[in-house]
Design a protein around this motif. Structure first.
Motif, PDB file in Angstrom:
ATOM      1  N   HIS A 490     147.537 -33.647   7.193  1.00 28.47           N
ATOM      2  CA  HIS A 490     148.014 -32.286   7.495  1.00 28.47           C
ATOM      3  C   HIS A 490     146.940 -31.307   7.022  1.00 28.47           C
ATOM      4  CE1 HIS A 490     148.783 -32.213   3.203  1.00 28.47           C
ATOM      5  NE2 HIS A 490     149.428 -33.356   3.341  1.00 28.47           N
ATOM      6  N   PRO A 491     147.164 -29.993   7.169  1.00 30.42           N
ATOM      7  CA  PRO A 491     146.128 -29.049   6.728  1.00 30.42           C
ATOM      8  C   PRO A 491     145.854 -29.200   5.237  1.00 30.42           C
ATOM      9  CG  PRO A 491     147.792 -27.924   8.021  1.00 30.42           C
ATOM     10  CD  PRO A 491     148.310 -29.305   7.783  1.00 30.42           C
ATOM     11  N   VAL A 492     144.599 -29.139   4.898  1.00 31.52           N
ATOM     12  CA  VAL A 492     144.219 -29.288   3.486  1.00 31.52           C
ATOM     13  C   VAL A 492     143.123 -28.293   3.126  1.00 31.52           C
ATOM     14  CG1 VAL A 492     144.785 -31.735   3.136  1.00 31.52           C
ATOM     15  CG2 VAL A 492     142.573 -31.084   4.135  1.00 31.52           C
ATOM     16  N   TYR A 581     136.441 -35.821  13.172  1.00 32.35           N
ATOM     17  CA  TYR A 581     136.534 -35.257  14.529  1.00 32.35           C
ATOM     18  C   TYR A 581     137.678 -34.238  14.617  1.00 32.35           C
ATOM     19  CZ  TYR A 581     133.388 -38.944  16.251  1.00 32.35           C
ATOM     20  OH  TYR A 581     132.326 -39.755  16.483  1.00 32.35           O
ATOM     21  N   GLY A 582     138.803 -34.602  13.960  1.00 33.81           N
ATOM     22  CA  GLY A 582     139.955 -33.683  13.972  1.00 33.81           C
ATOM     23  C   GLY A 582     139.581 -32.339  13.357  1.00 33.81           C
ATOM     24  N   TRP A 583     138.863 -32.395  12.258  1.00 29.93           N
ATOM     25  CA  TRP A 583     138.444 -31.138  11.610  1.00 29.93           C
ATOM     26  C   TRP A 583     137.546 -30.323  12.534  1.00 29.93           C
ATOM     27  CZ3 TRP A 583     136.899 -33.422   6.104  1.00 29.93           C
ATOM     28  CH2 TRP A 583     138.077 -33.608   5.353  1.00 29.93           C
ATOM     29  N   MET A 584     136.644 -31.048  13.213  1.00 33.02           N
ATOM     30  CA  MET A 584     135.715 -30.330  14.110  1.00 33.02           C
ATOM     31  C   MET A 584     136.475 -29.679  15.266  1.00 33.02           C
ATOM     32  SD  MET A 584     132.820 -30.302  12.856  1.00 33.02           S
ATOM     33  CE  MET A 584     133.540 -30.400  11.269  1.00 33.02           C
ATOM     34  N   GLU A 585     137.414 -30.449  15.791  1.00 34.49           N
ATOM     35  CA  GLU A 585     138.197 -29.906  16.914  1.00 34.49           C
ATOM     36  C   GLU A 585     138.883 -28.598  16.478  1.00 34.49           C
ATOM     37  OE1 GLU A 585     142.045 -31.294  19.280  1.00 34.49           O
ATOM     38  OE2 GLU A 585     140.678 -32.965  18.801  1.00 34.49           O
ATOM     39  N   GLN A 647     133.549 -22.936 -10.124  1.00 36.11           N
ATOM     40  CA  GLN A 647     133.964 -22.345  -8.847  1.00 36.11           C
ATOM     41  C   GLN A 647     133.496 -23.259  -7.720  1.00 36.11           C
ATOM     42  OE1 GLN A 647     132.308 -18.578  -7.131  1.00 36.11           O
ATOM     43  NE2 GLN A 647     134.326 -17.830  -7.730  1.00 36.11           N
ATOM     44  N   ARG A 648     134.448 -23.789  -6.966  1.00 31.37           N
ATOM     45  CA  ARG A 648     134.102 -24.607  -5.817  1.00 31.37           C
ATOM     46  C   ARG A 648     134.121 -23.744  -4.570  1.00 31.37           C
ATOM     47  NH1 ARG A 648     134.148 -29.985  -6.484  1.00 31.37           N
ATOM     48  NH2 ARG A 648     132.443 -29.724  -4.984  1.00 31.37           N
ATOM     49  N   ILE A 649     133.322 -24.160  -3.592  1.00 34.83           N
ATOM     50  CA  ILE A 649     133.386 -23.484  -2.287  1.00 34.83           C
ATOM     51  C   ILE A 649     134.196 -24.406  -1.391  1.00 34.83           C
ATOM     52  CG2 ILE A 649     132.076 -22.546  -0.346  1.00 34.83           C
ATOM     53  CD1 ILE A 649     131.635 -21.067  -3.022  1.00 34.83           C
ATOM     54  N   CYS A 650     135.255 -23.866  -0.835  1.00 35.82           N
ATOM     55  CA  CYS A 650     136.217 -24.712  -0.108  1.00 35.82           C
ATOM     56  C   CYS A 650     136.415 -24.257   1.323  1.00 35.82           C
ATOM     57  CB  CYS A 650     137.551 -24.693  -0.830  1.00 35.82           C
ATOM     58  SG  CYS A 650     137.483 -25.505  -2.430  1.00 35.82           S
ATOM     59  N   MET A 651     137.028 -25.131   2.102  1.00 37.19           N
ATOM     60  CA  MET A 651     137.424 -24.797   3.475  1.00 37.19           C
ATOM     61  C   MET A 651     138.874 -25.224   3.663  1.00 37.19           C
ATOM     62  SD  MET A 651     134.627 -23.801   5.349  1.00 37.19           S
ATOM     63  CE  MET A 651     134.941 -24.266   7.024  1.00 37.19           C
ATOM     64  N   TYR A 652     139.574 -24.451   4.481  1.00 36.78           N
ATOM     65  CA  TYR A 652     140.923 -24.855   4.905  1.00 36.78           C
ATOM     66  C   TYR A 652     140.739 -25.570   6.229  1.00 36.78           C
ATOM     67  CZ  TYR A 652     145.464 -24.177   7.214  1.00 36.78           C
ATOM     68  OH  TYR A 652     146.635 -24.359   7.900  1.00 36.78           O
ATOM     69  N   LEU A 653     141.161 -26.821   6.312  1.00 38.97           N
ATOM     70  CA  LEU A 653     140.908 -27.605   7.525  1.00 38.97           C
ATOM     71  C   LEU A 653     142.179 -28.246   8.054  1.00 38.97           C
ATOM     72  CD1 LEU A 653     137.599 -29.352   6.348  1.00 38.97           C
ATOM     73  CD2 LEU A 653     137.807 -27.485   7.993  1.00 38.97           C
ATOM     74  N   GLU A 654     142.456 -27.972   9.322  1.00 37.00           N
ATOM     75  CA  GLU A 654     143.560 -28.662   9.991  1.00 37.00           C
ATOM     76  C   GLU A 654     142.968 -29.833  10.747  1.00 37.00           C
ATOM     77  OE1 GLU A 654     145.905 -25.904  12.318  1.00 37.00           O
ATOM     78  OE2 GLU A 654     146.059 -24.523  10.628  1.00 37.00           O
ATOM     79  N   ILE A 655     143.838 -30.767  11.145  1.00 35.29           N
ATOM     80  CA  ILE A 655     143.330 -31.925  11.882  1.00 35.29           C
ATOM     81  C   ILE A 655     143.669 -31.727  13.349  1.00 35.29           C
ATOM     82  CG2 ILE A 655     143.403 -34.434  12.106  1.00 35.29           C
ATOM     83  CD1 ILE A 655     144.294 -34.463   9.157  1.00 35.29           C
TER      84      ILE A 655
END
Ligand code: SAM
Length: 673
Positions: A490-492, A581-585, A647-655
């Protein structure tokens, strides 16, 4: 008076101040005219009843009753160090009325206005000031005159004035010294106190000019005593509206009725008879037992109002809220207006739109903790319910701006999760920042150097609890989305550590090349994830965190892999999972790849992207895209790595896209996300 009427009345009651904790006279100008607290208490306690001596409170009651006031025969007026004067039941109450004060005993500027016949006139040089200073200021002057007159025991309200607290026992922030004021740092009262002091100083200066003009000796009216009178008014005056209808509202003192202390749970009724009197009634008088203190209810007041006006606070005040002022930059607001974002049908999260028509610049806005008796704000997204709609709307506008989304393209009844997430990030960032100036105390204090610090601490800690509670509520949602291990379904939220772990699982040879690129360029080793996390978060590339650059390389590589798969030239090692691939999509749907390439460091790309030479143009385009995506969508997140705050640099990624469950997290309660 009915409950609703009472509520309104209380709501508009003027603000008040403090009690006679220790009534030593702190005024510098000579011998105190009034007895000191010790003297009063000595009189109240060791009175020889047969000697004919009369204590101040007995004198007050006698004066009150012989001039038409009524005090229940079932109550006593007592004095204690912690509660000042207060009312106690001697026995069961025979009637609901505790005290009734006739209009003829009230004290206000009106007594100086000899053109009226509502209340008795007093003879005073201050009569000349009527109409020349604001009415409430004239009331301050009258109080000071009554308190400081050389023949004060012949003054009309002497028995009443003799029982009022002295300057030395005032505990509102207007009486705080620099040490006491430090306790308010970071709270809203720090500023409000200085605004109030400035305003009082201005009023005092204006009053002095008028006194001089009309030939009244201004010496009596020192700032110290002016401030005393203002505190007396703020802590015990009522408003005139209900007892003197048809005139502009002004503060008015009702002797004896004003002796009851406040309890937020007291059930009372204020019974006004216009142009006659005012009585206070205890609604549950049947349940009062002998010895019980009888309380008034100054209405649901928050601790800032109680402290500023009355000089005390209520621990765990059930109605406590946190006032916040957050405004959009006027240019952004104007742009948002021109995009119809202030139209009711463009207000997100099913929020109440009434803020659009109120002048929100004037009205204070409040953060509300869970379980607040007024309820929380209507919001489809549960973890936004503690934040006022106008403020959430502001974060929403800024989220659309950050994501470069045209508001017209968003359906407010189905807002994409990424927009909600951006709104969450902005809200969390702002609340976090505000909360930093109000840290939570590690332990509860039980002793204080003085009463002012005791109440300031109760107020401050109540405020800190609310803002940190709201911050924690938002943070919990972010924390629940933060992903560390396994295969996301799921989104993370991920940092490069977890994204690289996915690359390793799905594209091992590309990962190996990337790993050596990291070693070569940044000297970081990916063999241990914890070590990598700690190292990368402490590095900078140019002026920016190195992790931003790692993300750019990584997304560039992932896009190349995705595009090659699309064109059938490459396949993921681990077949069906293909989270990459899901993240890229998903990211492509958020930000389509550009058609042109921007400047980049080709040598650097070579170190990270396996097979760069053969796909040079594709890689460069992918890098241009990754650069834009990271600049727009990556965000910093504070967390602990190997016991250190980093401090981390993060992304919110859906699949992938079109996953109906992708936004489920938005509608679950914070604890359950
Ligand atoms: C209207 S007067 C009540 C009479 C007051 N106790 C006196 O001695 O004159 C309001 C003041 O009483 C004190 N007070 C009222 N309720 C209180 C409470 N619950 N706790 C502490 N002080 C209170 C505060 O100093 C406040 O400014």
């Amino acid at each position: 008076m009915h409950a609703s009427h009472r509520w309104q009345f209380w709501k508009s009651l003027t603000k008040l101040g403090t009690l006679h904790r220790s009534r030593q006279d702190s005024v510098k100008s000579g011998t105190p005219i009034m007895p000191s607290v010790d003297h009063i208490r000595a009189q109240e306690s060791t009175q020889d009843r047969d000697s004919g001596d009369v204590s101040p409170v007995e004198r007050l009651v006698h004066w009150f009753k012989t001039n038409g006031g009524e005090l229940s025969p079932d109550v006593d007026i007592a004095f204690s160090e912690s509660s000042g004067y207060h009312c106690r039941a001697k026995r069961r109450l025979g009637s609901a009325v505790v005290a009734k004060c006739p209009l003829s005993l009230t004290l206000s500027y009106l007594n100086l206005d000899h053109a009226q016949s509502i209340v008795p006139h007093v003879e005073s040089p201050l009569v000349e000031c009527v109409g020349q200073v604001p009415n409430h200021v004239l009331t301050y002057l009258l109080l000071v005159e009554q308190r400081r007159h050389p023949n004060q025991d012949r003054m009309k309200w002497y028995p009443y004035i003799a029982c009022l607290p002295e300057p030395g026992s005032m505990t509102t922030p207007l009486w705080f010294d620099n040490e006491d004021l430090k306790c308010l740092t970071g709270t809203n009262l720090a500023r409000e106190t200085s605004v109030k002091l400035d305003q009082l100083t201005k009023e005092w200066n204006q009053a002095n000019n008028v006194l001089e003009r009309v030939g009244v000796n201004a010496e009596t009216y020192s700032f110290e005593w002016f401030r005393w009178a203002a505190t007396i008014i703020s802590s015990r005056a009522f408003i005139s509206t209900h007892v003197i209808p048809g005139k502009d509202t002004f503060p008015i003192l009702f002797p004896v009725v004003d002796i009851l202390n406040h309890s937020p749970i007291a059930k009372v009724e204020w019974d006004f008879h216009p142009l006659q009197d005012f009585a206070i009634r205890i609604l549950n008088h049947d349940s009062i037992r002998p010895g019980d203190e009888l309380y008034n209810n100054y209405a649901p007041k928050q601790n800032d109002e109680l402290l500023l006006g009355y000089g005390f606070c209520v621990s765990d005040n059930p109605v406590e809220q946190f006032a916040i002022k957050m405004r959009l930059d006027p240019r952004i607001e104007q742009a948002a207006r021109s995009l119809n974002m202030f139209e009711p049908n463009n207000i997100p999260f099913e929020m109440d739109t009434s803020f659009l028509s109120s002048d929100s610049k004037e009205e204070p806005e409040y953060l509300r903790p869970k379980g607040h008796p007024f309820g929380r704000y209507v919001n489809r997204v549960p973890f936004f319910r503690g934040i006022p709609p106008s403020v959430m709307h502001m974060f929403y506008i800024r989220a659309l701006m950050n994501l470069n989304v045209n508001p017209a393209s968003v359906k407010v009844d189905s807002i994409p999760p990424r927009i909600v997430f951006e709104t969450l990030l902005l809200a969390h960032e702002a609340i976090q920042k505000r909360s930093e100036s109000l840290p939570l105390s590690p332990e509860q204090r039980h002793t204080f150097p003085n009463v002012k610090l005791k109440y300031a601490t109760i107020y401050r800690e109540g405020q800190a609890k609310i803002i940190h509670g709201i911050r924690a509520e938002l943070k919990a949602v972010i924390a629940a989305l933060r992903f560390y291990d396994g295969v996301p379904q799921h989104p993370v939220i991920v940092s490069t550590t977890e994204a690289l772990a996915r690359l390793s699982a799905e594209f091992p040879s590309h990962y190996s090349h990337f790993k050596s690129g990291l070693e070569q360029q940044y000297g970081v080793d990916l063999t241990s994830c914890t070590q990598y996390s700690a190292d990368i978060s402490s590095l900078e590339a140019g002026e920016q965190p190195a992790e931003l650059s790692v993300w750019k390389m990584l997304l560039c590589l992932c896009l190349v892999l995705y595009q090659k798969n699309e064109s059938g030239t490459t396949q993921a090692h681990n077949g069906p999972q293909q989270v990459v691939y899901g993240w890229m999509e998903y990211l492509i749907s958020e930000h389509p790849p550009p058609t042109r390439t921007a400047d980049m460091d080709a040598e650097m790309l070579q170190d990270f992207i396996l097979g760069w030479k053969e796909n040079e143009e594709m890689v460069e385009r992918a890098y241009t895209w990754a650069d834009e995506v990271v600049n727009r969508l990556a965000f910093p997140l504070d967390e602990e790595v190997a016991g250190e705050d980093v401090q981390r640099i993060c992304m919110y990624l859906e699949i992938g896209v079109g996953d109906d469950a992708a936004g489920e997290w938005m509608y679950r309660d914070a604890e359950k996300v």
